[in-house]
Design an enzyme around this catalytic site. Structure first.
Site, short mmCIF file in Angstrom:
data_model
loop_
_atom_site.label_atom_id
_atom_site.label_comp_id
_atom_site.label_asym_id
_atom_site.label_seq_id
_atom_site.Cartn_x
_atom_site.Cartn_y
_atom_site.Cartn_z
N LEU A 1 45.15 26.46 -101.65
CA LEU A 1 45.95 26.51 -100.42
C LEU A 1 45.60 25.32 -99.55
O LEU A 1 44.42 25.05 -99.29
CB LEU A 1 45.67 27.80 -99.65
CG LEU A 1 46.27 27.90 -98.23
CD1 LEU A 1 47.79 27.91 -98.29
CD2 LEU A 1 45.75 29.15 -97.52
N SER B 1 45.55 11.42 -92.22
CA SER B 1 44.21 11.86 -91.84
C SER B 1 43.23 10.81 -92.35
O SER B 1 43.61 9.88 -93.06
CB SER B 1 43.90 13.25 -92.43
OG SER B 1 44.12 13.26 -93.82
N GLN C 1 58.07 17.11 -92.13
CA GLN C 1 57.07 17.05 -93.18
C GLN C 1 57.45 17.91 -94.37
O GLN C 1 57.29 17.51 -95.53
CB GLN C 1 55.70 17.48 -92.63
CG GLN C 1 55.07 16.47 -91.70
CD GLN C 1 53.66 16.86 -91.28
OE1 GLN C 1 53.33 18.05 -91.20
NE2 GLN C 1 52.82 15.88 -91.00
N THR D 1 53.18 24.39 -93.48
CA THR D 1 53.33 23.47 -92.36
C THR D 1 54.25 24.07 -91.31
O THR D 1 55.02 25.01 -91.61
CB THR D 1 53.91 22.11 -92.84
OG1 THR D 1 54.03 21.22 -91.72
CG2 THR D 1 55.27 22.28 -93.48
N LEU D 2 54.20 23.53 -90.10
CA LEU D 2 55.14 23.90 -89.04
C LEU D 2 56.01 22.72 -88.65
O LEU D 2 56.65 22.74 -87.60
CB LEU D 2 54.37 24.43 -87.82
CG LEU D 2 53.75 25.81 -87.96
CD1 LEU D 2 52.91 26.16 -86.73
CD2 LEU D 2 54.81 26.87 -88.20
N SER D 3 56.04 21.70 -89.49
CA SER D 3 56.87 20.52 -89.24
C SER D 3 58.05 20.50 -90.21
O SER D 3 57.86 20.45 -91.43
CB SER D 3 56.05 19.24 -89.39
OG SER D 3 56.90 18.11 -89.47
N CYS E 1 41.78 5.53 -80.56
CA CYS E 1 41.05 6.30 -81.57
C CYS E 1 40.07 5.41 -82.32
O CYS E 1 38.91 5.79 -82.55
CB CYS E 1 42.04 6.93 -82.55
SG CYS E 1 42.96 8.32 -81.89
N TRP F 1 52.74 15.77 -95.43
CA TRP F 1 53.86 15.33 -96.25
C TRP F 1 53.63 15.62 -97.74
O TRP F 1 54.32 15.07 -98.59
CB TRP F 1 54.12 13.85 -96.03
CG TRP F 1 54.76 13.56 -94.70
CD1 TRP F 1 56.10 13.62 -94.40
CD2 TRP F 1 54.12 13.17 -93.49
NE1 TRP F 1 56.32 13.29 -93.08
CE2 TRP F 1 55.11 13.01 -92.49
CE3 TRP F 1 52.79 12.94 -93.13
CZ2 TRP F 1 54.82 12.62 -91.18
CZ3 TRP F 1 52.50 12.58 -91.83
CH2 TRP F 1 53.52 12.41 -90.87
#
Length: 459
Positions: A208, A173, A238, A233-235, A404, A214
């Site tokens: 939280l 990020s 990660q 996470t949903l990875s 980007c 990662w």
């Protein structure tokens, strides 16, 4: 044979004339290399080695038959369109030099089509679609479990791929540059610390991290601020890396990690951060997202939302939002299910959910610099990246990071950190000023992190 040669000559002549028309309009320090090897300037005084390469007449034919950004992306991914002698970021800066417009009017388009008549009936196979998400890219009316599929598509490319261009802490990020010359490692450390300081983390806080990546932020907060941290996470990739990181640092007693969607989470936390996760939830889900986070926050809690934003529209649409071509491409090849909010709506939704907004800070140029560094680091690891994810995915990511960087530099994309307390009914757990966050006096404004150098002349 003669007919074939005549057709070839007409196509070369038509393409050459098109480049001349574009050169008169754009006057860029770049060139176009056609399939016959001929090189044609895109400006009046071209000194750089940068070239856009067109591999065959079929490339132009395919774009004429289906003139969309997706066709151009497919041609780029399959090397029908390529470049050399510089980077896409430099090309973008060159293209937008002096705020000139690259848009074509209806008359321009009609003239171009007429000029390219030799390509209209040429044979051309549409380029194959590689590296795209196979499901619903918009995320509208998403079913249970789709959030996981969206996240897996982007983040589970293997940790080894992201290690090639991220910093050692694997922070994916926007970095925070206290000096524009700082390296990525320093800037990402400073970002993690700034988040912890904005949240005024202290020993004993229950912290939280929603979309913990990662594990860099939960580890930093526990190690340096004495909090009890929980990351979700949903990875799978990660989560595995984050768990290993926590074990290696000996933080098992202070950091827990969980594979769970934020909507299913329970418990109470004193401080909550959501860094780069807001973009994934979908615009229709923002009210639910805000209410859910507020329900997880203690009465004196603080919430920091760090998210990419788009510019607010000039007027409210009566019809549902339609994805612009670049937004559709981003959803199809990079972030399926994602959507960008504007900061005005983000603040409004926070207030509607009951939050009191305490601070909004713009980090747009910080992200432009971050994406530029990621882009350059990935290109430096080209061979390793291709070995891990394949050339198509590598080329997609190079274009994505370049796009980007260009968007944040131009201001078509923005990034904000928004800090909020749970309610205005009680004093926020904040000092009276922000002096602790920005203790150094501002002596002067340093140069913005925009690439000012164009393609280096190497003749």
């Amino acid at each position: 044979m003669a007919g074939s040669e005549d057709k070839h000559a007409k196509q070369i002549a038509a393409a050459t004339n098109l480049v001349k028309r574009l050169a008169n309009r754009l006057n860029m320090d770049a060139s176009v290399r056609l399939w016959d090897g001929s090189r044609h300037p895109l400006g009046q005084k071209v000194t750089s080695d940068f070239e856009i390469k067109i591999a065959s007449p079929g490339v132009i034919t395919s774009i004429l038959r289906r003139p969309t950004l997706d066709t151009i992306i497919r041609q780029y991914v399959n090397k029908g369109i390529d470049y050399s002698g510089g980077s896409l970021i430099d090309f973008g800066a060159n293209l937008n030099k002096g705020n000139r417009s690259a848009k074509l009017t209806a008359m321009d388009i009609a003239k171009v089509i007429a000029q390219l008549r030799p390509f209209l009936f040429a044979s051309s196979e549409p380029p194959p679609e590689e590296g795209a998400f196979g499901g619903n890219i918009t995320g509208a009316n998403r079913a249970a479990g789709e959030n996981k599929e969206f996240i897996e598509f982007h983040y589970d490319l293997t940790n080894a791929f992201y290690e090639l261009f991220l910093d050692p802490e694997m922070v994916y990020s926007c970095a925070y540059f206290t000096d524009w010359t700082n390296d990525l490692t320093t800037a990402q450390h400073d970002k993690l610390d700034m988040i912890c300081r904005k949240l005024r983390l202290k020993p004993g806080d229950r912290f939280l991290d929603i979309g913990c990546g990662w594990g860099a932020l939960v580890a930093h907060a526990a190690k340096n601020y004495g909090v009890t941290a929980h990351g979700i996470t949903l990875s799978v990739e990660q989560l595995s890396h984050a768990e290993e990181k926590v074990r290696a640092l000996g933080l098992q007693d202070r950091v827990t990690l969980e594979f769970i969607d934020y909507i299913d989470l329970t418990g109470t936390y004193d401080k909550i951060a959501s860094v780069g996760m807001y973009e994934h939830i979908g615009l229709d889900n923002i009210p639910t997202y805000m209410r859910k986070i507020r329900s997880l926050l203690s009465e004196d809690g603080l919430f920091l939302n760090h998210a990419i934003s788009r510019r607010a529209k000039k007027r409210r649409n009566l019809w549902p939002d339609r994805l612009r071509p670049e937004q559709r491409a981003l959803a199809k090849y990079i972030f399926p299910g994602g959507a960008l909010d504007d900061i005005g709506n983000t603040v409004q939704q926070m207030e509607r959910a009951g939050f009191e907004v305490q601070d909004v800070e713009a980090w747009r140029l910080h992200y432009a610099r971050t994406c530029t560094l990621w882009h350059d680091r990935l290109i430096a690891q080209k061979d390793a990246a291709i070995a891990i994810v394949g050339e198509a995915k590598y080329r997609i990511y190079v274009a994505y990071l370049a796009g980007c960087a260009i968007s944040f530099n131009r201001g078509t994309a923005r990034l904000y950190q928004t800090l909020a307390s749970k309610s205005a009914k009680r004093p926020p757990a904040l000092p009276p000023t922000r002096a602790d966050l920005y203790p150094l006096p501002v002596i002067g404004i340093k140069n913005a992190p925009v690439r000012t150098t164009q393609f280096a002349a190497r003749r």
